[in-house]
Design an enzyme around this catalytic site. Structure first.
Site, PDB file in Angstrom:
ATOM      1  N   HIS A   1     -18.558  36.233 -42.403  1.00 45.33           N
ATOM      2  CA  HIS A   1     -18.975  35.325 -41.333  1.00 45.33           C
ATOM      3  C   HIS A   1     -19.430  34.019 -41.990  1.00 45.33           C
ATOM      4  CE1 HIS A   1     -18.605  38.697 -38.796  1.00 45.33           C
ATOM      5  NE2 HIS A   1     -19.858  38.947 -38.504  1.00 45.33           N
TER       6      HIS A   1
ATOM      7  N   CYS B   1     -25.350  41.221 -38.115  1.00 45.85           N
ATOM      8  CA  CYS B   1     -24.756  40.622 -39.325  1.00 45.85           C
ATOM      9  C   CYS B   1     -24.989  39.106 -39.442  1.00 45.85           C
ATOM     10  CB  CYS B   1     -23.265  40.929 -39.357  1.00 45.85           C
ATOM     11  SG  CYS B   1     -22.471  40.912 -37.738  1.00 45.85           S
TER      12      CYS B   1
HETATM   13  P1  NAP Z   1     -15.531  51.111 -36.376  1.00 49.88           P
HETATM   14  O1  NAP Z   1     -14.703  50.658 -37.515  1.00 49.88           O
HETATM   15  O2  NAP Z   1     -14.924  51.129 -35.016  1.00 49.88           O
HETATM   16  O3  NAP Z   1     -16.126  52.557 -36.693  1.00 49.88           O
HETATM   17  C1  NAP Z   1     -16.825  53.320 -35.771  1.00 49.88           C
HETATM   18  C2  NAP Z   1     -17.320  54.603 -36.415  1.00 49.88           C
HETATM   19  O4  NAP Z   1     -18.091  55.349 -35.476  1.00 49.88           O
HETATM   20  C3  NAP Z   1     -16.179  55.517 -36.856  1.00 49.88           C
HETATM   21  O5  NAP Z   1     -16.547  56.195 -38.027  1.00 49.88           O
HETATM   22  C4  NAP Z   1     -16.090  56.474 -35.674  1.00 49.88           C
HETATM   23  O6  NAP Z   1     -15.484  57.708 -36.003  1.00 49.88           O
HETATM   24  C5  NAP Z   1     -17.563  56.660 -35.397  1.00 49.88           C
HETATM   25  N1  NAP Z   1     -17.782  57.277 -34.089  1.00 49.88           N
HETATM   26  C6  NAP Z   1     -17.285  56.885 -32.891  1.00 49.88           C
HETATM   27  N2  NAP Z   1     -17.640  57.757 -31.929  1.00 49.88           N
HETATM   28  C7  NAP Z   1     -18.372  58.720 -32.513  1.00 49.88           C
HETATM   29  C8  NAP Z   1     -19.010  59.903 -32.072  1.00 49.88           C
HETATM   30  N3  NAP Z   1     -18.979  60.270 -30.786  1.00 49.88           N
HETATM   31  N4  NAP Z   1     -19.684  60.661 -32.968  1.00 49.88           N
HETATM   32  C9  NAP Z   1     -19.717  60.327 -34.261  1.00 49.88           C
HETATM   33  N5  NAP Z   1     -19.115  59.219 -34.763  1.00 49.88           N
HETATM   34  C10 NAP Z   1     -18.461  58.418 -33.899  1.00 49.88           C
HETATM   35  O7  NAP Z   1     -16.837  50.228 -36.194  1.00 49.88           O
HETATM   36  P2  NAP Z   1     -17.786  49.533 -37.302  1.00 49.88           P
HETATM   37  O8  NAP Z   1     -17.434  48.122 -37.419  1.00 49.88           O
HETATM   38  O9  NAP Z   1     -17.821  50.373 -38.535  1.00 49.88           O
HETATM   39  O10 NAP Z   1     -19.185  49.537 -36.552  1.00 49.88           O
HETATM   40  C11 NAP Z   1     -19.904  50.677 -36.309  1.00 49.88           C
HETATM   41  C12 NAP Z   1     -21.329  50.344 -35.848  1.00 49.88           C
HETATM   42  O11 NAP Z   1     -21.956  49.451 -36.707  1.00 49.88           O
HETATM   43  C13 NAP Z   1     -21.485  49.708 -34.481  1.00 49.88           C
HETATM   44  O12 NAP Z   1     -22.674  50.278 -33.939  1.00 49.88           O
HETATM   45  C14 NAP Z   1     -21.775  48.282 -34.676  1.00 49.88           C
HETATM   46  O13 NAP Z   1     -22.621  47.765 -33.670  1.00 49.88           O
HETATM   47  C15 NAP Z   1     -22.506  48.365 -35.982  1.00 49.88           C
HETATM   48  N6  NAP Z   1     -22.271  47.161 -36.714  1.00 49.88           N
HETATM   49  C16 NAP Z   1     -23.339  46.457 -37.062  1.00 49.88           C
HETATM   50  C17 NAP Z   1     -23.166  45.299 -37.722  1.00 49.88           C
HETATM   51  C18 NAP Z   1     -24.339  44.475 -37.993  1.00 49.88           C
HETATM   52  O14 NAP Z   1     -24.378  43.443 -37.408  1.00 49.88           O
HETATM   53  N7  NAP Z   1     -25.245  44.869 -38.842  1.00 49.88           N
HETATM   54  C19 NAP Z   1     -21.919  44.867 -38.100  1.00 49.88           C
HETATM   55  C20 NAP Z   1     -20.824  45.616 -37.762  1.00 49.88           C
HETATM   56  C21 NAP Z   1     -21.025  46.773 -37.051  1.00 49.88           C
HETATM   57  P3  NAP Z   1     -13.889  57.944 -35.758  1.00 49.88           P
HETATM   58  O15 NAP Z   1     -13.183  57.293 -36.926  1.00 49.88           O
HETATM   59  O16 NAP Z   1     -13.777  59.419 -35.783  1.00 49.88           O
HETATM   60  O17 NAP Z   1     -13.542  57.335 -34.455  1.00 49.88           O
HETATM   61  N1  12T Z   2     -20.148  43.011 -31.137  1.00 48.77           N
HETATM   62  O1  12T Z   2     -24.301  45.108 -34.492  1.00 48.77           O
HETATM   63  O2  12T Z   2     -18.172  42.116 -32.569  1.00 48.77           O
HETATM   64  O3  12T Z   2     -24.871  44.018 -32.740  1.00 48.77           O
HETATM   65  O4  12T Z   2     -18.752  41.115 -34.421  1.00 48.77           O
HETATM   66  C1  12T Z   2     -22.213  43.226 -34.650  1.00 48.77           C
HETATM   67  C2  12T Z   2     -20.971  42.603 -34.628  1.00 48.77           C
HETATM   68  C3  12T Z   2     -22.049  43.703 -32.350  1.00 48.77           C
HETATM   69  C4  12T Z   2     -24.039  44.346 -33.577  1.00 48.77           C
HETATM   70  C5  12T Z   2     -18.982  41.882 -33.472  1.00 48.77           C
HETATM   71  C6  12T Z   2     -20.822  43.082 -32.312  1.00 48.77           C
HETATM   72  C7  12T Z   2     -22.725  43.749 -33.524  1.00 48.77           C
HETATM   73  C8  12T Z   2     -20.293  42.532 -33.464  1.00 48.77           C
END
Ligand code: NAP
Ligand code: 12T
Length: 340
Positions: free
Chosen positions: A246, A133
């Site tokens: 951010h 991000c």
């Molecule tokens: P979050 O709010 O904690 O959501 C996690 C999601 O993953 C929920 O839908 C969860 O389902 C699901 N999940 C967890 N374990 C699973 C499994 N075994 N099988 C299927 N689904 C599962 O986290 P988030 O902020 O949305 O972030 C999720 C991902 O996006 C992470 O990989 C993070 O690194 C990435 N991300 C990337 C950026 C970026 O920089 N581009 C920014 C933020 C996040 P449940 O609700 O059922 O637990």
């Molecule tokens: N730990 O997608 O905590 O690499 O803000 C993005 C955001 C990992 C990632 C965070 C993280 C990622 C965070």
């Protein structure tokens, strides 16, 4: 490669998360050509439903056959899930756009911000990585400057919101704030220290070199996306008690001299950017104004008087939109444009 169709079967993996929910909203908002939406999460979410175009879609868990018949899968369920399930999806003929850090630095995986390097989509082998991000919003603002004046060095400090960590971190900031305002003891589960009314110079794990993983993502991903390994980058990433958006203080040194006015003109003409810079009227980008917006906001543009060709600026974007879900959907839109 994606085949051209009138509409596509789309999956969101991690649909109940902070990023996944935003993906579903954005697909609907942008009228993405969805023939059918499938939504996946963990077992904990079985029984839940996700609303899309006034339909209630039941959450599914993943298995080896889940991706059969799916054209495009947007993954946002953590690196571990991407490691296991993205290759399964690709074997089923699916194109995966992955939001986790799992595949970003793999040489045969394009790392794409459409405004910057849409051309890298031509060589994907099934997985396309969505950058970190903080990196996304920075390169959207820096690429047009690099094209004109070649950036030699970047020094960035971030001020990152808790939604970057996910839903549990948003709950933790709210709970700690409420507890402190009611003179109650607080609990720290997600972060190692209190985040309410505090600032933590620590995002993701610490590495051997003293940097955090988040800082090194900014260093390495910036070079890959800009297609220029010679750009020198150093980063300090900081967590602040903000829910969404951010902010970044960015200092650059360029080969060619640019004035602040020239930088503002370059940015004003570049895609995906809003120049929001009138300090005499207290106008500069703020998380509370930029939350929910699609563009990257840039302000406080000024010449760095301590070096020959230096510029300082302040960059704010919604980390759940351009930093994650929106960028992923824009990648999918580009793939459709390029499909034959
Ligand atoms: P979050 O709010 O904690 O959501 C996690 C999601 O993953 C929920 O839908 C969860 O389902 C699901 N999940 C967890 N374990 C699973 C499994 N075994 N099988 C299927 N689904 C599962 O986290 P988030 O902020 O949305 O972030 C999720 C991902 O996006 C992470 O990989 C993070 O690194 C990435 N991300 C990337 C950026 C970026 O920089 N581009 C920014 C933020 C996040 P449940 O609700 O059922 O637990
Ligand atoms: N730990 O997608 O905590 O690499 O803000 C993005 C955001 C990992 C990632 C965070 C993280 C990622 C965070």
């Amino acid at each position: 490669m994606l085949k051209r169709k009138d509409s596509y079967v789309v999956a969101v993996v991690g649909a109940t998360g902070a990023v996944g929910e935003e993906m579903v909203l954005i697909l609907e908002e942008r009228d993405f050509p969805v023939k059918e939406l499938r939504v996946f999460a963990s077992e904990r979410s079985l029984g839940k439903k996700i609303e899309f175009r006034s339909n209630e879609i039941p959450v599914e868990t993943l298995n080896e056959d889940s991706f059969k018949g799916i054209d495009i899968a947007l993954f946002s369920a953590g690196a571990e899930r991407s490691k296991i399930w993205a290759p399964v999806a690709v074997r089923s003929g699916c194109v995966v756009i992955d939001n986790s850090s799992q595949w970003r630095m793999e040489p045969d995986v394009p790392l794409v911000v459409p405004e910057v390097n849409a051309h890298d989509l031509t060589w994907h082998k099934g997985i396309i990585a969505n950058p970190n991000c903080s990196t996304i919003q920075m390169v959207v603002a820096l690429k047009p400057i690099h094209d004109v004046a070649r950036i030699k060095r970047i020094v960035v400090t971030t001020f990152q919101s808790v939604s970057g960590t996910g839903k549990k971190a948003m709950d933790e900031l709210l709970q700690q704030t409420t507890d402190l305002l009611n003179f109650r003891d607080i609990k720290c589960n997600v972060y190692p220290h209190q985040i309410a009314f505090n600032v933590l110079p620590h995002i993701d794990k610490f590495l051997e070199n003293g940097y955090t993983k988040e800082e090194m993502k900014m260093v390495n991903e910036t070079k890959k996306i800009m297609g220029d390994p010679s750009i020198r980058v150093t980063a300090t990433t900081v967590r602040v008690p903000v829910f969404r958006c951010h902010s970044e203080s960015v200092n650059i040194e360029t080969e060619k001299k640019l004035t602040a006015n020239e930088v503002r003109a370059i940015l004003a003409g570049a895609p995906g950017i809003i120049v929001f810079d009138a300090p005499e009227k207290n106008v500069y980008p703020l998380p509370v104004h930029v939350a929910g917006k699609d563009e990257v906001y840039v302000g406080r543009v000024r010449e760095d008087e301590s070096v020959e060709n230096g510029i300082n600026m302040w960059i704010v974007a919604d980390n759940l939109r351009k930093g994650a879900a929106l960028n992923a959907v824009q990648i999918a839109e580009k793939l459709i444009e390029m499909a034959s």
